[in-house]
Scaffold this motif. Structure first.
Motif, PDB file in Angstrom:
ATOM      1  N   GLY A  49      -4.964   5.309  -9.131  1.00 39.42           N
ATOM      2  CA  GLY A  49      -5.971   4.505  -8.426  1.00 39.42           C
ATOM      3  C   GLY A  49      -6.705   3.528  -9.326  1.00 39.42           C
ATOM      4  N   ARG A  51     -10.207  -0.284  -2.652  1.00 43.09           N
ATOM      5  CA  ARG A  51      -9.265  -0.181  -1.532  1.00 43.09           C
ATOM      6  C   ARG A  51      -8.147  -1.235  -1.620  1.00 43.09           C
ATOM      7  N   GLY A  52      -7.555  -1.290  -2.770  1.00 35.29           N
ATOM      8  CA  GLY A  52      -6.399  -2.162  -2.904  1.00 35.29           C
ATOM      9  C   GLY A  52      -6.699  -3.558  -3.411  1.00 35.29           C
ATOM     10  N   ALA A  53      -7.966  -3.907  -3.494  1.00 36.30           N
ATOM     11  CA  ALA A  53      -8.305  -5.222  -4.039  1.00 36.30           C
ATOM     12  C   ALA A  53      -8.865  -5.038  -5.447  1.00 36.30           C
ATOM     13  N   VAL A  54      -8.654  -6.042  -6.259  1.00 34.85           N
ATOM     14  CA  VAL A  54      -9.167  -5.986  -7.624  1.00 34.85           C
ATOM     15  C   VAL A  54     -10.582  -6.564  -7.634  1.00 34.85           C
ATOM     16  N   ILE A  80      -2.405  -1.765  -9.248  1.00 29.67           N
ATOM     17  CA  ILE A  80      -3.115  -0.504  -9.113  1.00 29.67           C
ATOM     18  C   ILE A  80      -2.117   0.621  -9.354  1.00 29.67           C
ATOM     19  N   ILE A 105     -12.210  -2.916 -11.100  1.00 31.57           N
ATOM     20  CA  ILE A 105     -11.891  -1.637 -10.477  1.00 31.57           C
ATOM     21  C   ILE A 105     -11.092  -1.886  -9.199  1.00 31.57           C
ATOM     22  N   ASN A 106     -10.547  -0.816  -8.679  1.00 36.49           N
ATOM     23  CA  ASN A 106      -9.750  -0.877  -7.456  1.00 36.49           C
ATOM     24  C   ASN A 106     -10.658  -0.598  -6.264  1.00 36.49           C
ATOM     25  N   GLU A 129       0.836  -1.195   0.000  1.00 30.83           N
ATOM     26  CA  GLU A 129       0.000   0.000   0.000  1.00 30.83           C
ATOM     27  C   GLU A 129       0.875   1.251   0.000  1.00 30.83           C
ATOM     28  N   LYS A 187      -1.433  -7.598  -7.773  1.00 27.56           N
ATOM     29  CA  LYS A 187      -2.704  -7.944  -7.132  1.00 27.56           C
ATOM     30  C   LYS A 187      -3.293  -9.142  -7.865  1.00 27.56           C
ATOM     31  N   SER A 188      -3.815 -10.044  -7.092  1.00 28.46           N
ATOM     32  CA  SER A 188      -4.342 -11.251  -7.717  1.00 28.46           C
ATOM     33  C   SER A 188      -5.651 -10.966  -8.434  1.00 28.46           C
ATOM     34  N   VAL A 234      -7.061   0.254 -11.942  1.00 29.72           N
ATOM     35  CA  VAL A 234      -6.452  -1.065 -12.094  1.00 29.72           C
ATOM     36  C   VAL A 234      -5.812  -1.166 -13.472  1.00 29.72           C
ATOM     37  N   ASN A 289     -10.807 -12.634  -6.884  1.00 33.66           N
ATOM     38  CA  ASN A 289     -12.223 -12.327  -7.053  1.00 33.66           C
ATOM     39  C   ASN A 289     -12.740 -12.664  -8.440  1.00 33.66           C
TER      40      ASN A 289
END
Lengths: 760, 155
Positions: free
Chosen positions: A730, B58-61, A726, B55-56, A379, A709-710, A732, A714
């Protein structure tokens, strides 16, 4: 700290000891005869036994004990560590690991196997040469515990059921003609005045030991119950058997200054033998006193004191329940173990001191804490990037102080990140070690003779990668041994060495770790594979496949060439699972096979699952990140350098060689037609399979370190995309999987994979 | 349990209702993590049409799904007025693009009517019932059905 926590630590240490044990045995198997290696192996088994005893893990203790006895024969050069001997020992190490696991997680162990090994080990200890049939007839060397105090115990013998064995102590400096020397039995019983005057029983005993060969037992019969225990009183006394030519006077001279504060009796053995029988009837529990701590004069000041307090502590604990002799015996047994553990610890300490220069100090940290730290640093990196970007956007004048501060921040962030990543980096050694066991077991089951060669075990890679590597690697090793390597007869017929070789190597290559598994077996039977795929409806009967495509069929789900389903492999799950787990790690797997010469599986995995240096590029309005490690150079193509090749392909000439152009936007389906190469930038990349490709992108935005980031967390695996990140704004951005893109451009795009993602 | 003032009765459940075009749908509130405005998503290659991108969060995809397109209706044209329902489906978190969130409903199982048999994929695959509230018709959909198990395993 409660008992469970302590136990957990014990099991963690066991794991380390087992690894140490196995690597030591393997070294010996390769011809290493360094006494330190043998000692390390012995220590490992010994510490496991010691710890297991403290937790009452009887099975473990019993097995470790037999193992240790045999190892001791090797240590004392009574047993030559030949390949056959080591084979038994390696198997025993496996069983020891099983027993440890069983003790931790419950579950059971193949008892017939461990019993068989116990017999083999005992046979070895008795000097019988190992043979496949060497089994039952070897009687277990069992000496009665009671005989121990009188006997000078020339060689270690298993004694009572508690698994203790006395540690013989000899002073080689004084010559070893002990057999001819007159022996004395000395009973040394200090009164508490001895201690209150600042004398030390240990020092006296040490002086005594300088006279000749000596065996010491500590007698604790007078130790009262806890409620009666006087902390300042002296309860222990020692029975010493000493072989010396110095005479009784010399013995008495040792106690000269302590004479009035102790009860001392010195008898020559001829005298003593008269009342030996009565001696044996005494309900005395001998506690051997380990003098090895005295051997180091440097630590002698601390050593004895520590040992004594330990004795007392154990005795106090024991006294809570001990009121009769039987219970005392049990207590004494515990003390024995404590002592043997203490001896091992002392030895280990000494060894550690020797190695101090080589190995630094380590701490054990909960992995979750490291992960949290890594996430936070991730972060931080994103935040720093955002900050830089907004400063650049808002600050047109370029104030030097802010810029300098930012630069410094960037450097610091980077350093923090590198250090944090280094915490997670671990050598692949433990995984490789596990493989050697699997090879052994399967070789045994299939009756094949296999040699596993590992290289680059110290190649470091992120812990997560290591953890997830074990399973696919196991599958592959099984396949290699079960299907790849032929039976010895077939190998002989083919003119090969009857012993098959499996080679497992790890190395760093262009920012990734490359793991290769090669066997010198028969290679892939393409005809059979093809037929099987047709039978299983995996490909149409008239499919025209290249050799490479046929080889890759084995990665399809539900594929198995095994004629019969065996215990080891052949259930049709395997290679597709392997492929999927490797892909889940952001890796790729490749196979090359040469009929008659074997197959090579190549896995390429990212070093870390956390960060990478990337080039940020624009493709069809999308921002993509290309791993910097893959890029050889970037160039602006000129129209004259572009040549059409067939209907759809174009080549670019670079320094007189032609390199295929790959439009990233087209491959990723971002646009329907190929872009004009002259308007874009070409990234020259080198791919895993070898060969260069020029990836066409629209523009280069810059270089940046990005946090991975994986996507799978998700979403799902996307072909051509390795992961996401990211960016400073901000948003992706996707990280390009260069090898997959290159692969797709070759036409070997894995259709199954593409369609899978399309469904999702 | 006198102190449990606002506990739901047995069989009560809370649903969150939202609008897509002129139709209303609802999902179990327990799977909804948060509701947020639309931000442009990064397009994913080789993805189905209803997959808007990631989208981002808070740090997760976070993958964003156009629920209209997923349910077989006219694909949305996302604007700043669209909202994303961030929902947990099995072990994954996904964003569902809808036109607007309208209500939180507390209903009992009795008022959920079975879906009438129509030869429509929407009804058969995703709908788990229909609610009649204030003369509105709200269709209860099951999130798990939007993302087949096999897909999440394949990831």
């Amino acid at each position: 700290m409660d008992m469970n926590e302590i136990k957990e630590i014990f099991f963690q240490e066991c794991e380390e000891q087992l690894a140490e044990l196995e690597s030591g045995l393997l070294k010996m198997n390769d011809g290493d005869r360094d006494p330190e290696t043998v000692n390390a192996v012995f220590r490992a088994v010994h510490s496991i036994k010691g710890g297991a005893g403290a937790f009452g893990l009887d099975d473990l203790v019993a097995f470790a004990h037999v193992f240790e006895t045999t190892l001791d024969c090797v240590r004392s050069n009574k047993l030559e560590p030949t390949q056959d001997v080591l084979k038994v020992m390696l198997k025993s190490a496996d069983v020891l690991a099983d027993l440890t696991n069983a003790a931790r997680d419950g579950g059971s162990v193949d008892e017939s196997r461990s019993r068989g090994l116990v017999k083999e080990l005992e046979a070895l200890a008795n000097g019988e040469l190992p043979s496949p049939s060497a089994t039952a007839d070897a009687p277990a060397p069992k000496a009665a515990a009671k005989a121990a105090p009188a006997a000078p115990a020339p060689a270690p013998k298993p004694t009572d059921d508690s698994g203790f064995q006395p540690i013989p102590f000899s002073f080689d400096d004084f010559g070893d003609e002990g057999g001819e020397l007159p022996a004395y039995e000395i009973t040394f019983k200090p009164r508490h005045e001895l201690y209150s005057k600042g004398n030390d029983a240990t020092l006296l005993l040490r002086d005594l030991s300088r006279l000749g060969e000596m065996t010491i037992y500590c007698n604790m019969d007078e130790l009262p119950g806890l409620e009666e225990l006087d902390p300042e009183a002296a309860y222990f006394f020692w029975n010493v058997t000493l072989k010396t030519d110095k005479g009784e006077d010399a013995i008495r001279a040792v106690f000269e200054f302590a004479e009035w504060d102790c009860e001392l009796s010195v008898k020559s053995v001829e005298e003593a033998s008269g009342d030996a029988s009565s001696n044996e009837e005494l309900p005395m529990v001998p506690v051997p006193f380990d003098l090895s701590i005295l051997d180091e004069t440097g630590s002698s000041e601390e050593g004895p004191a520590g040992a004594r307090s330990e004795d007392t502590a154990a005795a106090v604990a024991a006294a809570e329940t001990a009121s009769n002799v039987t219970q005392m015996a049990a207590a004494a047994a515990r003390v024995e173990k404590k002592e043997s553990a203490a001896a091992a610890a002392a030895a280990a300490n000494a060894a550690a001191q020797n190695n101090a220069a080589g190995a630094g100090q380590t701490i054990r940290v909960d992995l979750d804490r490291v992960d949290r730290l890594i996430n936070l640093v991730g972060e931080l990196v994103i935040n720093q990037a955002m900050l830089s970007q907004s400063v650049i956007e808002n600050d047109t004048t370029g104030t030097s102080s802010i810029n300098m501060g930012l630069e410094e921040l960037q450097q610091l962030t980077r350093e923090i990140q590198d250090s944090v990543m280094a915490i997670r980096a671990q050598p692949v050694k433990p995984v490789f070690q596990r493989m050697s066991r699997i090879v052994r077991e399967i070789a045994d089951m299939t009756g094949k003779s296999i040699r596993l060669i590992t290289e680059g075990e110290n190649t470091e890679v992120d812990k997560t990668v290591i953890d997830k590597l074990a399973e696919p690697l196991t599958h592959m090793i099984r396949n290699a041994v079960d299907h790849g390597i032929e039976t010895p007869e077939k190998r002989a017929a083919a003119g090969k060495n009857t012993e098959g070789t499996v080679r497992l190597t790890a190395k760093h290559r262009s920012g990734r770790i490359l793991i290769e598994l090669a066997d010198d077996g028969a290679g892939i039977n393409r005809e059979k594979v093809r037929q099987k795929a047709i039978d299983n409806d995996l490909i149409p009967a008239d499919a025209n496949l290249s050799d490479e495509e046929i080889d890759n069929l084995i990665f399809l789900p539900g594929f198995s060439t095994a004629d019969k389903i065996s215990d080891i492999s052949g259930r049709g799950v395997g290679m597709d699972v392997v492929k999927r787990s490797i892909q889940a790690l952001g890796g790729r797997i490749n196979i090359t096979s040469k009929p008659g010469h074997g197959s090579v599986f190549t896995m390429s995995l990212p070093l870390t699952l956390a960060v990478l240096d990337g080039m940020v590029v624009t493709v069809a309005g999308q921002t993509l990140v290309v791993p910097l490690t893959a890029i050889v150079e970037t160039l602006q193509p000129e129209a004259s350098a572009i040549h059409s090749f067939g209907a759809n392909h174009r080549l670019i000439s670079i320094r007189n060689s032609f390199c295929p152009l790959v439009d990233v936007g087209r491959i990723l389906n971002f646009r329907a037609t190929q872009a004009n190469p002259v308007e874009g930038v070409a990234l020259l990349v080198e791919s895993e399979g070898g060969g260069q490709r020029a990836l066409m992108v629209d523009a280069i935005q810059g270089q940046r370190q990005v946090v991975i980031k994986s996507l799978e967390a998700n979403y799902t695996h996307v072909p051509g995309i390795a992961a996401a990140t990211i960016l400073g704004d901000g948003r992706v951005a996707l990280i390009l999987d260069v090898d997959a893109v290159v692969g797709a451009s070759r036409g070997q795009s894995l259709k199954a994979e593409m369609s899978l993602a399309a469904v999702g | 349990m006198s102190y449990a003032v606002k506990s739901l009765n047995q069989g009560d459940r809370e649903l969150i209702a939202f609008r897509i075009g002129d139709q209303e749908f609802c999902v179990n509130i327990m799977s909804v993590r948060e509701i947020r405005g639309w931000t442009p998503a990064t397009t994913m290659p080789h993805s189905p049409a209803y997959m808007l991108g990631v989208i981002n969060l808070r740090g997760a995809v976070l993958p964003i799904i156009d629920l209209a397109a997923r349910l077989g209706m006219k694909p949305a044209d996302p604007t700043a007025r669209h909202v994303i329902i961030v929902a947990q489906v099995r072990r994954k978190v996904v964003g569902l693009l809808v036109d607007a969130v309208s209500d939180i409903l507390t209903v009992t199982d009795e008022i959920i009517q079975p879906t009438p048999e129509i030869s429509s994929d929407l009804e058969r695959q995703f709908a788990r019932g229909i609610l009649a509230i204030d003369r509105r018709m709200i269709c209860l959909i099951e999130l798990e059905a939007l993302f087949p198990e096999t897909e999440s395993e394949a990831a």
